[in-house]
Design a protein around this motif. Sequence first.
Motif, PDB file in Angstrom:
ATOM      1  N   MET A 245       0.851  -1.204   0.000  1.00  0.00           N
ATOM      2  CA  MET A 245       0.000   0.000   0.000  1.00  0.00           C
ATOM      3  C   MET A 245       0.882   1.249   0.000  1.00  0.00           C
ATOM      4  SD  MET A 245      -3.430  -0.710   1.200  1.00  0.00           S
ATOM      5  CE  MET A 245      -4.206  -2.316   1.340  1.00  0.00           C
ATOM      6  N   ALA A 246       0.271   2.383  -0.323  1.00  0.00           N
ATOM      7  CA  ALA A 246       1.008   3.663  -0.259  1.00  0.00           C
ATOM      8  C   ALA A 246       0.116   4.730   0.365  1.00  0.00           C
ATOM      9  CB  ALA A 246       1.444   4.108  -1.648  1.00  0.00           C
ATOM     10  N   ILE A 247       0.782   5.646   1.074  1.00  0.00           N
ATOM     11  CA  ILE A 247       0.094   6.845   1.573  1.00  0.00           C
ATOM     12  C   ILE A 247       0.793   8.055   0.960  1.00  0.00           C
ATOM     13  CG2 ILE A 247      -0.425   8.283   3.585  1.00  0.00           C
ATOM     14  CD1 ILE A 247      -0.555   5.745   5.278  1.00  0.00           C
ATOM     15  N   VAL A 248       0.028   8.868   0.265  1.00  0.00           N
ATOM     16  CA  VAL A 248       0.596  10.067  -0.351  1.00  0.00           C
ATOM     17  C   VAL A 248       0.360  11.240   0.607  1.00  0.00           C
ATOM     18  CG1 VAL A 248       0.563  11.581  -2.371  1.00  0.00           C
ATOM     19  CG2 VAL A 248       0.088   9.128  -2.636  1.00  0.00           C
ATOM     20  N   ALA A 249       1.434  11.685   1.255  1.00  0.00           N
ATOM     21  CA  ALA A 249       1.353  12.781   2.242  1.00  0.00           C
ATOM     22  C   ALA A 249       2.309  13.887   1.797  1.00  0.00           C
ATOM     23  CB  ALA A 249       1.705  12.267   3.628  1.00  0.00           C
ATOM     24  N   ALA A 250       2.169  14.275   0.537  1.00  0.00           N
ATOM     25  CA  ALA A 250       3.172  15.134  -0.105  1.00  0.00           C
ATOM     26  C   ALA A 250       2.812  16.618  -0.082  1.00  0.00           C
ATOM     27  CB  ALA A 250       3.376  14.666  -1.541  1.00  0.00           C
ATOM     28  N   GLY A 251       1.875  17.020   0.789  1.00  0.00           N
ATOM     29  CA  GLY A 251       1.440  18.421   0.789  1.00  0.00           C
ATOM     30  C   GLY A 251       0.362  18.610  -0.263  1.00  0.00           C
ATOM     31  N   PRO A 252      -0.557  19.568  -0.060  1.00  0.00           N
ATOM     32  CA  PRO A 252      -1.755  19.637  -0.915  1.00  0.00           C
ATOM     33  C   PRO A 252      -1.495  19.675  -2.430  1.00  0.00           C
ATOM     34  CG  PRO A 252      -2.009  21.022   1.011  1.00  0.00           C
ATOM     35  CD  PRO A 252      -0.601  20.519   1.055  1.00  0.00           C
ATOM     36  N   PRO A 253      -0.654  20.569  -2.958  1.00  0.00           N
ATOM     37  CA  PRO A 253      -0.542  20.596  -4.430  1.00  0.00           C
ATOM     38  C   PRO A 253       0.120  19.331  -4.995  1.00  0.00           C
ATOM     39  CG  PRO A 253       0.398  22.585  -3.430  1.00  0.00           C
ATOM     40  CD  PRO A 253       0.143  21.627  -2.325  1.00  0.00           C
ATOM     41  N   GLU A 254       1.196  18.889  -4.335  1.00  0.00           N
ATOM     42  CA  GLU A 254       1.932  17.723  -4.864  1.00  0.00           C
ATOM     43  C   GLU A 254       1.104  16.442  -4.711  1.00  0.00           C
ATOM     44  OE1 GLU A 254       3.047  19.869  -2.680  1.00  0.00           O
ATOM     45  OE2 GLU A 254       4.904  20.763  -3.415  1.00  0.00           O
ATOM     46  N   ALA A 255       0.399  16.323  -3.582  1.00  0.00           N
ATOM     47  CA  ALA A 255      -0.429  15.128  -3.376  1.00  0.00           C
ATOM     48  C   ALA A 255      -1.536  15.070  -4.421  1.00  0.00           C
ATOM     49  CB  ALA A 255      -1.014  15.135  -1.965  1.00  0.00           C
ATOM     50  N   VAL A 386      -4.074   2.872  -2.445  1.00  0.00           N
ATOM     51  CA  VAL A 386      -3.436   4.192  -2.260  1.00  0.00           C
ATOM     52  C   VAL A 386      -4.347   5.099  -1.424  1.00  0.00           C
ATOM     53  CG1 VAL A 386      -2.474   6.225  -3.416  1.00  0.00           C
ATOM     54  CG2 VAL A 386      -2.244   3.951  -4.481  1.00  0.00           C
ATOM     55  N   PHE A 387      -3.740   5.671  -0.374  1.00  0.00           N
ATOM     56  CA  PHE A 387      -4.452   6.606   0.498  1.00  0.00           C
ATOM     57  C   PHE A 387      -3.739   7.955   0.449  1.00  0.00           C
ATOM     58  CE2 PHE A 387      -5.661   2.455   1.697  1.00  0.00           C
ATOM     59  CZ  PHE A 387      -6.952   2.535   2.218  1.00  0.00           C
ATOM     60  N   ILE A 388      -4.433   8.990   0.876  1.00  0.00           N
ATOM     61  CA  ILE A 388      -3.854  10.339   0.831  1.00  0.00           C
ATOM     62  C   ILE A 388      -3.993  10.951   2.227  1.00  0.00           C
ATOM     63  CG2 ILE A 388      -6.027  11.255  -0.099  1.00  0.00           C
ATOM     64  CD1 ILE A 388      -4.407  13.314  -1.671  1.00  0.00           C
ATOM     65  N   ALA A 389      -3.017  11.764   2.616  1.00  0.00           N
ATOM     66  CA  ALA A 389      -3.067  12.400   3.942  1.00  0.00           C
ATOM     67  C   ALA A 389      -2.497  13.804   3.847  1.00  0.00           C
ATOM     68  CB  ALA A 389      -2.258  11.576   4.947  1.00  0.00           C
ATOM     69  N   ALA A 408      -5.101   8.044   7.945  1.00  0.00           N
ATOM     70  CA  ALA A 408      -4.712   7.299   6.733  1.00  0.00           C
ATOM     71  C   ALA A 408      -4.026   5.989   7.143  1.00  0.00           C
ATOM     72  CB  ALA A 408      -3.773   8.148   5.881  1.00  0.00           C
ATOM     73  N   ALA A 409      -3.166   6.063   8.156  1.00  0.00           N
ATOM     74  CA  ALA A 409      -2.448   4.854   8.581  1.00  0.00           C
ATOM     75  C   ALA A 409      -3.421   3.819   9.128  1.00  0.00           C
ATOM     76  CB  ALA A 409      -1.409   5.226   9.639  1.00  0.00           C
ATOM     77  N   ARG A 410      -4.401   4.279   9.905  1.00  0.00           N
ATOM     78  CA  ARG A 410      -5.363   3.306  10.454  1.00  0.00           C
ATOM     79  C   ARG A 410      -6.200   2.684   9.341  1.00  0.00           C
ATOM     80  NH1 ARG A 410      -8.665   5.949  13.640  1.00  0.00           N
ATOM     81  NH2 ARG A 410      -7.617   7.950  13.758  1.00  0.00           N
ATOM     82  N   SER A 411      -6.490   3.468   8.304  1.00  0.00           N
ATOM     83  CA  SER A 411      -7.233   2.898   7.161  1.00  0.00           C
ATOM     84  C   SER A 411      -6.382   1.828   6.474  1.00  0.00           C
ATOM     85  CB  SER A 411      -7.578   3.973   6.139  1.00  0.00           C
ATOM     86  OG  SER A 411      -8.333   4.977   6.732  1.00  0.00           O
ATOM     87  N   VAL A 412      -5.089   2.083   6.363  1.00  0.00           N
ATOM     88  CA  VAL A 412      -4.201   1.110   5.717  1.00  0.00           C
ATOM     89  C   VAL A 412      -4.146  -0.178   6.546  1.00  0.00           C
ATOM     90  CG1 VAL A 412      -1.752   0.637   5.259  1.00  0.00           C
ATOM     91  CG2 VAL A 412      -2.786   2.754   4.423  1.00  0.00           C
ATOM     92  N   VAL A 413      -4.003  -0.011   7.869  1.00  0.00           N
ATOM     93  CA  VAL A 413      -3.940  -1.197   8.739  1.00  0.00           C
ATOM     94  C   VAL A 413      -5.216  -2.020   8.567  1.00  0.00           C
ATOM     95  CG1 VAL A 413      -3.891  -1.974  11.156  1.00  0.00           C
ATOM     96  CG2 VAL A 413      -2.394  -0.096  10.412  1.00  0.00           C
ATOM     97  N   GLU A 414      -6.336  -1.331   8.525  1.00  0.00           N
ATOM     98  CA  GLU A 414      -7.610  -2.044   8.391  1.00  0.00           C
ATOM     99  C   GLU A 414      -7.699  -2.743   7.035  1.00  0.00           C
ATOM    100  OE1 GLU A 414     -11.041   0.408   9.203  1.00  0.00           O
ATOM    101  OE2 GLU A 414     -12.300  -1.148   8.259  1.00  0.00           O
ATOM    102  N   ALA A 415      -7.307  -2.005   5.981  1.00  0.00           N
ATOM    103  CA  ALA A 415      -7.383  -2.596   4.632  1.00  0.00           C
ATOM    104  C   ALA A 415      -6.462  -3.813   4.534  1.00  0.00           C
ATOM    105  CB  ALA A 415      -6.991  -1.550   3.593  1.00  0.00           C
ATOM    106  N   LEU A 416      -5.289  -3.732   5.130  1.00  0.00           N
ATOM    107  CA  LEU A 416      -4.356  -4.870   5.064  1.00  0.00           C
ATOM    108  C   LEU A 416      -4.881  -6.049   5.874  1.00  0.00           C
ATOM    109  CD1 LEU A 416      -0.813  -3.197   5.244  1.00  0.00           C
ATOM    110  CD2 LEU A 416      -1.770  -4.539   3.362  1.00  0.00           C
ATOM    111  N   SER A 417      -5.555  -5.751   6.979  1.00  0.00           N
ATOM    112  CA  SER A 417      -6.057  -6.863   7.804  1.00  0.00           C
ATOM    113  C   SER A 417      -7.145  -7.625   7.046  1.00  0.00           C
ATOM    114  CB  SER A 417      -6.558  -6.349   9.149  1.00  0.00           C
ATOM    115  OG  SER A 417      -7.775  -5.686   8.964  1.00  0.00           O
TER     116      SER A 417
END
Length: 420
Positions: A245-255, A386-389, A408-417
């Motif tokens: 999985m990935a979390i995109v936490a790159a700041g509003p414009p870049e994300a 892919v999640f965004i934060a 976002a991290a908790r969503s990833v943990v849930e999705a992986l479980s």
Amino acid sequence: MDADVIIIGAGLAGLQAARRLQDSGLSVIVLEASDAVGGRVRTDRVDGFLLDRGFQLLNPAYPAVREWIDIEALRLQHFGVGALIRNGESLTRLAHPLRHPQYLPEALRSGYLQPREVFALLKWLAPTLIRETASSRAQQDMTLASSLDSAGVTGPLRTSVIDTFLSGVLADASGTTSANFVRLLLRSFAFGVPGLPEQGMQALPELMAAELVHKPQTQIRVTSVAETTVGVEVGTDTGFLRAQMAIVAAGPPEAAELTETAEPKMNGLSTWWFATDHSPLKEKFLVLDASGPAGKAAGPVVHAAVVSEVAPSYAPAGKHLVEATTLLSATGNNPDEASVRRDLERMYATSVNDWELIARHELPHTLPAQPPPLNQHRSQRINDRVFIAGDHLDTASINGALLSGDRAARSVVEALSHRN
Ligand SMILES: Cc1cc2nc3c(=O)[nH]c(=O)nc-3n(C[C@H](O)[C@H](O)[C@H](O)COP(=O)(O)OP(=O)(O)OC[C@H]3O[C@@H](n4cnc5c(N)ncnc54)[C@H](O)[C@@H]3O)c2cc1C
């Protein structure tokens, strides 16, 4: 796979996401384009001065800060809770009556506190002061300006203090911000005493990164994030990495660019940092100007402060550091140094000719605009992998960035479980 999760961006959202995933037993790679962690929370050391990249404050009353940050370790140097209001010859302290009761008589004499307006303001804020969640009733939200108008907060406190102060906090003077968001901000000012870490604001993200087993990899720019049949493939300027999985936490414009989502509107400001041999004012408050027509600010500076009076660690021995903040206009018609100096001269009632401008941070992407209705539960899922934060998905603040990263991290943990 290179890791369970790849996080793009080592700002506060990315770092909080990484900490949460690590605590959940997942392996994490954090990729950061810049040369250090922190994102919008960075500090430069210049000739013995600590210069945050844009004046900002850490409020220990933010719920996410209280819960997840070892605030003691940052050794906060605290501002006074209030402001000094300059109007011509007069300089008035308007301060939190419980934290600085000694200034109450001065405030009452000043003319800024008219009983009807103070009562209207308290009534406007009371539900959020009593219960934080009162501000999440999105259906009751409206723009700040209309909300204060209809509440009857229309006197000198509004024009000379609230509007100017908030324009500096929000990097926006249009009055179009969500009233509920502002209520939350004012709640944190009512319950907390903001300050600056002894080693500068960047000490906050560094503290968070220090807890990570695998340190963020800096100077790696992510150029693509693609879902595959077995996970995600993250393209960088040095090659490809793969994870579940990935979390995109790159700041509003870049994300927005990486996830092909709509780019949020950003508000900007400039911080002007001046060095001087003599402190112009031995006070730990922000100074606001009310010398203009109808008690508004007369010039472009929305607030100034002798930062070294609050945070001696920000200046070398025998020197002082003054910040002045101005807003960036969408038209590019921005104040020049001469107009900033004119304002400072008036606000501190002293000559500033020998003050040295040591840095000017021009930050068009200071904060995402936060129009009504306030919605702190926006979807952070882009697709199955892919999640965004980031602060643009919660509230435009340090608190919002931390909450969004954690969510976002908790969503990833849930999705992986569900998958495993
Ligand atoms: C001048 C200023 C004053 C502020 N004042 C306050 C204040 O007083 N109180 C408050 O609560 N908040 C304040 N804020 C807001 C606060 O700093 C932000 O809300 C918060 O830091 C946002 O964190 P973030 O992680 O969401 O985003 P960011 O900090 O923007 O982090 C994004 C990270 O992603 C990295 N990145 C971007 N693109 C890529 C890529 N392609 N590949 C890899 N990495 C990438 C960036 O380099 C950055 O490190 C202020 C901000 C500024 C700039």
